[in-house]
Design a protein around this motif. Sequence first.
Motif: not given
Length: 240
Positions: A41-43, A91-93, A144-145, A149-150
Amino acid sequence: IRGLSVLTSFTWSRTMAANGYLNNGGAGLRDKDLFYAVTGSDRPFDLAFAGTWGLPIGKGGVVGSNASGLRGQLLNNWNLSWILTADSGTPIGLPNGVTFNCPGHPSYLPDEGKQSYTQWLYNENNPGCFKNFPQFTPVTVIPRVSYIRGPANRPQLALSLGKKFGLWGEGKFLQIKAEVFNVTNTRIFGGPSTANPTVAPQPVANIKPGEPGSCSGYGCIGSTQANVPRQAQLSLKFLF
């Protein structure tokens, strides 16, 4: 209420957590410690710009400053409000159960970072870039890194226009308001598919190349809209 009030907020942050294991499938490979990584959920960036403007019409305003009676009821106490928001992508898994080892391409991202809806993650040679883990191989790659990101949440604007009608009796009002959400009808799409990375993506018929949904498979972004389209509503409220 006459005048203009504005509120702006900008957040620069990082959300980290340690709440899972890299190896959680048994077979004696489970880690003794939780892995520490950026959360889903990081933005990092979050912008909001909001305000309210008491329109300069009606009694004491630029237009109809002497309005009274029925004319005053129609012109007085109009307010315009808005809120504009924009956020970074989350972040994208990363694919689980495979290793990424692509000759001449060290990153999950496309060449020179040029992401598109058909290649948000590098997938030009993806069947040869990914290898399945041999059985009982410990997982060592954090899923996740922060740099993968999406799509970012493109700016979204909501507007409202309303007024109060004074009624008989002190402190009694009738409020009418029109609200529009996602005024520009801007579409936001979800993240790319990370399933089946050892299978090459396939084009989708009747969709223009480069558009969301024009390919299916690893690294492709579908055509499903992640936010709501433009919506409008009218409301009537009695205040006392």
